[in-house]
Motif scaffolding. Sequence first.
Motif, PDB file in Angstrom:
ATOM      1  N   PHE A 103       0.853  -1.179   0.000  1.00  0.00           N
ATOM      2  CA  PHE A 103       0.000   0.000   0.000  1.00  0.00           C
ATOM      3  C   PHE A 103       0.894   1.236   0.000  1.00  0.00           C
ATOM      4  N   ASN A 104       0.362   2.362  -0.455  1.00  0.00           N
ATOM      5  CA  ASN A 104       1.115   3.599  -0.303  1.00  0.00           C
ATOM      6  C   ASN A 104       0.194   4.731   0.094  1.00  0.00           C
ATOM      7  N   ARG A 105       0.809   5.768   0.637  1.00  0.00           N
ATOM      8  CA  ARG A 105       0.111   6.998   1.015  1.00  0.00           C
ATOM      9  C   ARG A 105       1.044   8.147   0.679  1.00  0.00           C
ATOM     10  N   GLY A 106       0.490   9.187   0.084  1.00  0.00           N
ATOM     11  CA  GLY A 106       1.311  10.347  -0.267  1.00  0.00           C
ATOM     12  C   GLY A 106       1.529  10.489  -1.756  1.00  0.00           C
ATOM     13  N   TYR A 107       0.861   9.664  -2.543  1.00  0.00           N
ATOM     14  CA  TYR A 107       0.880   9.801  -4.003  1.00  0.00           C
ATOM     15  C   TYR A 107      -0.404  10.533  -4.370  1.00  0.00           C
ATOM     16  N   THR A 108      -0.278  11.697  -5.008  1.00  0.00           N
ATOM     17  CA  THR A 108      -1.449  12.501  -5.364  1.00  0.00           C
ATOM     18  C   THR A 108      -1.444  12.779  -6.868  1.00  0.00           C
ATOM     19  N   PRO A 109      -2.553  13.202  -7.422  1.00  0.00           N
ATOM     20  CA  PRO A 109      -2.577  13.540  -8.854  1.00  0.00           C
ATOM     21  C   PRO A 109      -1.615  14.682  -9.218  1.00  0.00           C
ATOM     22  N   GLN A 110      -1.152  15.432  -8.215  1.00  0.00           N
ATOM     23  CA  GLN A 110      -0.192  16.515  -8.444  1.00  0.00           C
ATOM     24  C   GLN A 110       1.264  16.062  -8.247  1.00  0.00           C
ATOM     25  N   GLY A 111       1.455  14.840  -7.806  1.00  0.00           N
ATOM     26  CA  GLY A 111       2.803  14.339  -7.510  1.00  0.00           C
ATOM     27  C   GLY A 111       2.898  13.905  -6.057  1.00  0.00           C
ATOM     28  N   PHE A 112       4.120  13.840  -5.554  1.00  0.00           N
ATOM     29  CA  PHE A 112       4.336  13.391  -4.180  1.00  0.00           C
ATOM     30  C   PHE A 112       3.836  14.413  -3.164  1.00  0.00           C
TER      31      PHE A 112
END
Length: 187
Positions: A103-112
């Motif tokens: 799993f990951n957290r902190g990946y957004t459509p705008q980047g990290f």
Amino acid sequence: MKALEEMTADELAALFPIILVPHQDAWQGWFMRESARLRARLPLEQIYQLTHVGSTAIEGIWAKPTVDMLLEATDEAAFLSLAARLPDCGYIHMRHERERASFNRGYTPQGFAPEVFHLHLRLRGDADEVYFRDYLNLHPELAKEYERLKLSLWRPFEHDRDGYTAAKGEFVRRITEQAKRYFQGEF
């Protein structure tokens, strides 16, 4: 703006390149805060151990500014329960192979995002990352060898995370086996 799920592999690779930076003491604080946040939201009786692993947990080496965590479930039922609950904690399910999930957290459509986490969900005792981390922390010369390998792979694999991981694979397997012999199955 596209949602992450709508992006192609090439778009994701461009948005989330491999980035390496010098070791930062702040990473331990990221882990402590995130660990406390998860422990407040997940059933503690299902957690055997939640540990800071990966290069950000190895003293003094360059790393991706992503805190890797190993969450060991107490048993198979706990594994399934935790896997189902992690999205409610803001985690995106990335992979699932038998009794291993990522799993990951902190990946957004705008980047990290400012803080990024990879969480490896495993069954109790599936802790190769702990062996690797502890052995490199005990052997700084091997940690520096690992750092040199990572730095040599950074630019060629900047937009190929799977290739970057695969290219480190032989080193990681060799050191993990040495660590298991050294620690005699302690973890």
